[in-house]
Structures are given as C-alpha cells and as structure tokens.
Design an enzyme around this catalytic site. Structure first.
Site, PDB file in Angstrom:
ATOM      1  NE  ARG A 147      -2.558   5.780  -5.314  1.00  0.00           N
ATOM      2  CZ  ARG A 147      -2.271   6.277  -6.191  1.00  0.00           C
ATOM      3  NH1 ARG A 147      -2.008   6.037  -7.541  1.00  0.00           N
ATOM      4  NH2 ARG A 147      -1.770   7.700  -6.140  1.00  0.00           N
ATOM      5  CG  HIS A 164      -0.314   0.360   2.644  1.00  0.00           C
ATOM      6  ND1 HIS A 164      -0.195   1.793   2.894  1.00  0.00           N
ATOM      7  CD2 HIS A 164       0.422  -0.430   3.461  1.00  0.00           C
ATOM      8  CE1 HIS A 164       0.661   1.725   4.093  1.00  0.00           C
ATOM      9  NE2 HIS A 164       0.658   0.472   4.433  1.00  0.00           N
ATOM     10  CB  CYS A 165       1.128   4.179  -1.677  1.00  0.00           C
ATOM     11  SG  CYS A 165      -0.331   4.371  -2.520  1.00  0.00           S
ATOM     12  CB  ALA A 166      -0.034   8.232   0.766  1.00  0.00           C
TER      13      ALA A 166
END
EC number: 2.7.1.211
Length: 669
Positions: free
Chosen positions: A30, A26-28
């Site tokens: 999504r 995951h990122c910030a």
C-alpha cells in the site's frame, strides 16, 4: 507510457494534489500518505482507479492499497508528483504530529493495551468457564459440588485464569517500556514490585482494618505496604516515569558506566515514587473513575447512560477513543464497589453483535453480489466473534444505513442489559462468546444477556432492512443485485422465472473460452493454520489484496507455498512475490507491518527469476526479533490477481508442518 502513469496521475488529482501531501511512503502492498487536509481526498473517485484495491485511514495515515506492484506504482507516482518519498518511520512520525493531544493519548493507550489483549482474552475465557463450573446451579448444586474431578479442574484453572488480572501491572509496565523503546526487563521488574507477595494484596485492603495494614517504618515517615494487583492507573504512571527517567539518564550518564547507573537511577526512584506517590494517587484516581461510572450505571438516569453508551460505542471505535474503555473496564473490575465486575463490557459485546447483525441484513439485501460477499460474510463472522473493524469499515460505513441501524440496536440492547444489571467478570471476550464472561450471581446473569443479544440482533437486522427499503440514511442510491431483484420478484409473483413474455428474448453474455488449471498449495512454515479473516490487519482480513491463508509460525524457516518463479523480492525483505506456471500471482508476506523493521529480522535465500518448489526455503525469519519489535509473526500466502483465481480450498487443519500439501487453487488463463 509508464505502466501506472494514468492511475498515478489520477490518484495525485483525487488525493488533493501535490500541495495536500505532507509525506508519502509505501510498504509491501500500500501507499501511505500523511495529508494536510484529509477531507480533500475524494475517496469515491480514488476507489474507481483501476489499480486501487481499497483504502482506509489508520493512525493519521491515509493508506491506498495497490498490491504487489506497489513499488513500481510508488516510483511512477513520485516522478509524476515531484514529491520526494520519506521513510516509513518518518511518515509515522509526521502522522503522529498531525494528531491532537487526545488522539496521541488514545493512540498511546491503544499501543499499551494491544500486546496484552490476547492474554486478557484467554484469561477471560478461562474465568468464564470457571464461572459456569462454580456458579451455575443444576438442581440445587453446581458442577464443582457434584464432581471431585471438575472441582480440581476448577481450582487448577485459577492459575492461568487469574494470572493476567492479578498481575496486570507487570503486563502494563512491560508494555509501556516496550512502547517507549526503553529496557523492557526493567518494566517487568517494576511491575513485580507492585504485586510482590510481601505486600498486602489489593483485593484485601478494603476488608483490612487500617491498624492492621503493614507499613515500612522509616522513623520520620511510614509507607503502607500495599500491592496494586489488577490496578491500571498506578502501573501506567509508574511505567511512564521509569521510561522517562531512563531516557533522561541515558543522555547524561557516560556510556562507559551507563550499564550500571542508568538502570539503578531509573528503577530505584521509580519504585519509591510508585509506592509513596504514584500508587496512592493512581488508586485514588481509579476509585473516582470507578465510582463515577458505577454511579452513572446505577442512578435514576442509568437508562439514558446505558442507551447512550450502547449507541455511541461504535462511533468511538472509528475515532479510536474506544481504547479508553479497556482501562475503565479493568479499573471497574479492580474496584470493591463494583464487586470486581464491569457493566461496560457486556454492552461492548452487544455492540459487536449489533454491527454483525447489520452486516447479515446487508448480505440478505444484496444477495447475489458475490464480490461483496467475499468481504461481508467474513466480516459478519468476525463481528459475531468480537472484532468489528472489518464489518464497520468494509461494509456498514460504506452504506451508512446499516451502521446507524446497528448503533440503535446496540443502544436498546445496552439499555435492557443495564436494566437487568448484567455484569462481566472480565473483559476481552466479545461478540456472541461474550456470554462466557457474564457473572451469573449478579443481576439477570446469562438469561438476561441472552435476551439482550436477541434484542441487538433483531433490531439491528430489522432497521437495516427498513432503512434500505425506505431510503433512510442511504449514503448512495444503490441498485440491488440482479439475483436479489429476481428472487424478490419471483417471491412476490411479479415475474415468472421459468418463461418470458411472447416476443421477448434473453441474451446470455458472450463468453470466451478460458483454460482452468489446478495448482497445489503447500504450507510455508510450521505452526497453526488460521483463516485469512482472522489476521489482525484489515488489508488482509478483508481480502482487499485477495484471498489466501495464514500460519502463526512455530519455526523460523519459510518455504515456498507454490511452485513457480520468484517475481519480486521486496527491498525490506519481509515479502516475496511468486508467479506460478498457470499465472497465479502469489505474495508471501512475513509478519504484520514488518516493513518498519527494514529487513533486519529477515534473511532471504532466493532472488528474482529463480525457480522454486515447496522444498525451496525462501527465507529465514527471526521470530523473536519480530516479536521484540512489537510485531505479529503471521506468515501469509495471498493470491493478488483475484480476477484469475477460481475456486480455492484449504484443508481443515489446525497444526500444520512446512512443505506439506494443504490444498489447491484453480487459476483461469
């Protein structure tokens, strides 16, 4: 029960189960999946999950947008699924392995051209302006013929206008080394050796007699001293050879002397190979490509070729194969046989216009759908300015019929455009502004292209309406919004909006009182204020995360855009969450796709639960480090709880200073 347990369980089921997940991170904002079989993902079902704000596929990754709380969602998903997460780089690597050789090649081509496209756009705009100054006849004389001032301006603008095209090999060899992770200054030096003033300019080769072409005489062999100005393929071949040689010698030369011998053994053989083998071969191959394309555009079947290109360009964008057209366009512009013009770029600009016109028709058909208009109106505007992805992925592909209508409109516009032999002097300027790069001296010029634009607009709009009304190519049986139905009915006289039939009653939905609080907004960093729709990331530009604003920074200091409490500092330091007193959830996102940098360019000065104001410096962003990593530095302020956000206004300014008040937002609580 955990906060997202039901949603995580549903996502696991709809994505095809644990066995369909190859990798996940995951990122910030999504979740990023690499799926074994992407077709098993039920996107309609996933779209119904309450915590899911959208989804899209990019570079082999299936990305599900969650929002600020993605870390919590990810942890619960991992616990429920039993799938161990991997790093962002590992997910990217796995995604690339799942791509076929053509997809990887196109992806590499896209990564090479993406960093130099802004310079190409600027150069194209300037050349388009020069084209008007020196090419448009006003009563028997051009602007430069009538004015000494504009003649000087025209001459001066040659510098920035020609720079990117004349010295294109420098940009390409730099971009190749950047993509390959090798020494970028060596790529720049290599590019310079391909366009050195000591060499015969590539544009003069055709008009120079063979006996007059200068050469290096080594006694046993002669090598022509020819430059490769504007050439694409020779520069790409040379750039990749340099990178692979550097990677090879790094592994085999001791570290103690690598600083000396790796650059020497990588650069010198590449320069020799570039002028002896790669350059001549690339020139030959480029000419073949140019001649074949030009023959197709000028043959007796040119109508079929141009219609097919206009029709199929949009599907190429979906696959990513459209990036190959940049290389072909630039090769056509570099060729003598095409008079240094391209017939493809005008058709690409028309495809942009057609997709935007289909969205315009959807806005008309679905008028009254305020939620959809938040995506469709910005998407239409960006399409008319040459960026089609928000429109295609956010609207047209969702309903299918506008996408097909735009394809047909683009096909007919391309056919007429080629029939009139409309050509462009440069690339990069798409959509309606594409008329600025049209060559006024060849074929139908500006007038023919303007007619082509009208064709693209009218056919795409009309077919979208017809397809919707007759149920042709409809992906889903969608009911029109009530406001649109009422407007249509009133227009046709079927209902009277001012009264109801006897005995009929109308009931307004029950509403509960809400408190509306207006909160001030501030500039988080000095720089250029831009609309959120102009951000080069569909998650933000399509407002999937919520509305907001962005700044292209001219400073490294990042301040709080609102007063509130720090709710979240992401582990990768590139994003910070703030909760305002009225309840607005604000995400400050530093750079685009900077989660991959693992926090290295960022120094965070705040911690969770800390009170902040516009005077609070949240973080320090090393812009140079972000840019050197190939990322964009845009700083975004996003309101992620859209259901509580009312009216939102930002001053119409371009240059802004950190901490200055820039607007306001209404928060419903």
């Amino acid at each position: 029960m955990a906060k997202y347990q039901n949603d995580a369980e549903q996502l696991l089921k709809d994505i095809g189960g644990k066995e369909n997940i190859n990798a996940v991170s995951h990122c910030a904002t999504r979740m990023r999946f690499v799926l074994n079989d992407p077709d098993k993902a039920d996107q309609d079902a996933i779209d119904e999950i309450p915590s899911v704000k959208g989804m899209f596929t990019n570079a082999g990754q299936f990305q599900v947008i969650i929002g600020n709380d993605v870390a919590t969602f990810y942890n619960e998903f991992k616990e429920i699924s039993g799938v161990e997460g991997t790093s962002e780089e590992d997910v990217k690597s796995v995604a690339q392995k799942k791509q076929n050789p053509l997809q990887r090649a196109v992806g590499a081509l896209a990564e090479i051209f993406a960093p130099i496209i802004p310079a190409i756009i600027v150069g194209g705009l300037i050349l388009g302006f020069r084209n008007i100054l020196e090419g448009v006849d006003f009563g028997g004389a051009t602007i430069v013929d009538r004015s000494t001032f504009w003649a000087a301006i025209n001459d001066f603008l040659w510098l920035p206008g020609e720079a990117i095209f004349q010295f294109l090999p420098v940009g390409i060899t730099w971009s190749v080394t950047r993509k390959m992770g090798t020494t970028q200054i060596l790529g720049i030096v290599l590019g310079i050796t391909l366009v050195s003033p000591q060499l015969l300019d590539a544009n003069d080769v055709a008009s120079t007699a063979a006996a007059d072409i200068p050469a290096w005489d080594f006694g046993f062999a002669q090598v022509d001293m020819i430059g490769y100005q504007g050439q694409v393929i020779p520069a790409m071949l040379a750039g990749f050879l340099l990178s692979y040689l550097e990677i090879f010698f790094r592994k085999h030369i001791p570290e103690a002397v690598s600083m000396i011998f790796v650059p020497l053994f990588a650069l010198l053989p590449t320069i020799i190979a570039a002028h002896v083998v790669l350059g001549p071969f690339g020139w030959w191959l480029g000419n073949i490509i140019s001649n074949v394309i030009f023959a197709g555009l000028t043959s007796s079947l040119s109508w079929l070729f141009s219609f097919a290109f206009g029709l199929l360009y949009s599907p190429l964008v979906i696959t990513g194969l459209h990036h190959m057209s940049n290389a072909i366009d630039l090769q056509l512009i570099a060729s003598e046989v095409t008079s240094h013009t391209t017939s493809l770029w005008p058709m690409i600009a028309l495809s942009n216009i057609a997709q935007g016109s289909a969205v315009l028709a959807v806005i008309y058909l679905h008028r009254g759908d305020k939620k959809e208009e938040q995506v469709s109106i910005p998407a239409m505007i960006s399409c008319y300015l040459g960026v089609t992805e928000p429109a295609m992925f956010g609207i047209n592909l969702k309903f299918i019929y506008p996408f097909v209508a735009a394809m047909i409109g683009s096909g007919f516009a391309g056919l007429f455009n080629n029939f009139m032999d409309v050509r462009a002097n440069s690339i990069g300027v798409g959509g309606l502004p594409g008329i600025l790069v049209i060559n006024s001296q060849i074929g139908g010029g500006y007038l023919a292209f303007a007619i082509s634009m009208v064709i693209a607009i009218v056919i795409s709009f009309a077919l979208t309406v017809v397809f919707r009304k007759r149920g042709i190519f409809n992906k889903e049986d969608r009911e029109e919004p009530e406001a649109a139905i009422a407007a249509d009915a009133a227009a046709s006289g079927s209902i009277d909006l001012s009264s109801t039939e006897e005995g009929a009653t109308t009931t307004a939905p029950e509403t509960s009182e809400t408190q509306v609080t207006t909160e001030k907004l501030f500039v988080p960093v000095s720089g250029e204020l831009i609309d959120i729709t102009a951000v080069d990331d569909p998650v933000f530009s399509q407002k999937m995360m919520g509305d907001g604003y962005a700044v292209k920074p001219s400073d490294d200091k990042i301040y709080s855009p609102v007063e509130g409490t720090i709710s979240n500092v992401f582990e990768t330091k590139h994003a910070i969450g703030i909760l305002t007193p009225a309840g607005a959830e604000v995400l400050v996102h530093m750079g685009l796709d900077t989660v991959e940098l693992k926090g290295e360019p960022f120094t965070v000065n705040v911690q969770e639960n800390e009170q902040v104001t516009a005077d609070t410096q949240l973080a320090l962003m090393d812009r140079k480090a972000v840019e050197d990593a190939g990322k964009q530095t845009d700083v975004l302020t996003i309101f992620t709880n859209g259901e509580q956000i009312g009216s939102f206004s930002i001053e119409d300014k371009k240059e802004v200073s950190a901490q200055e008040e820039i607007g306001s937002v209404e928060v419903h609580s």
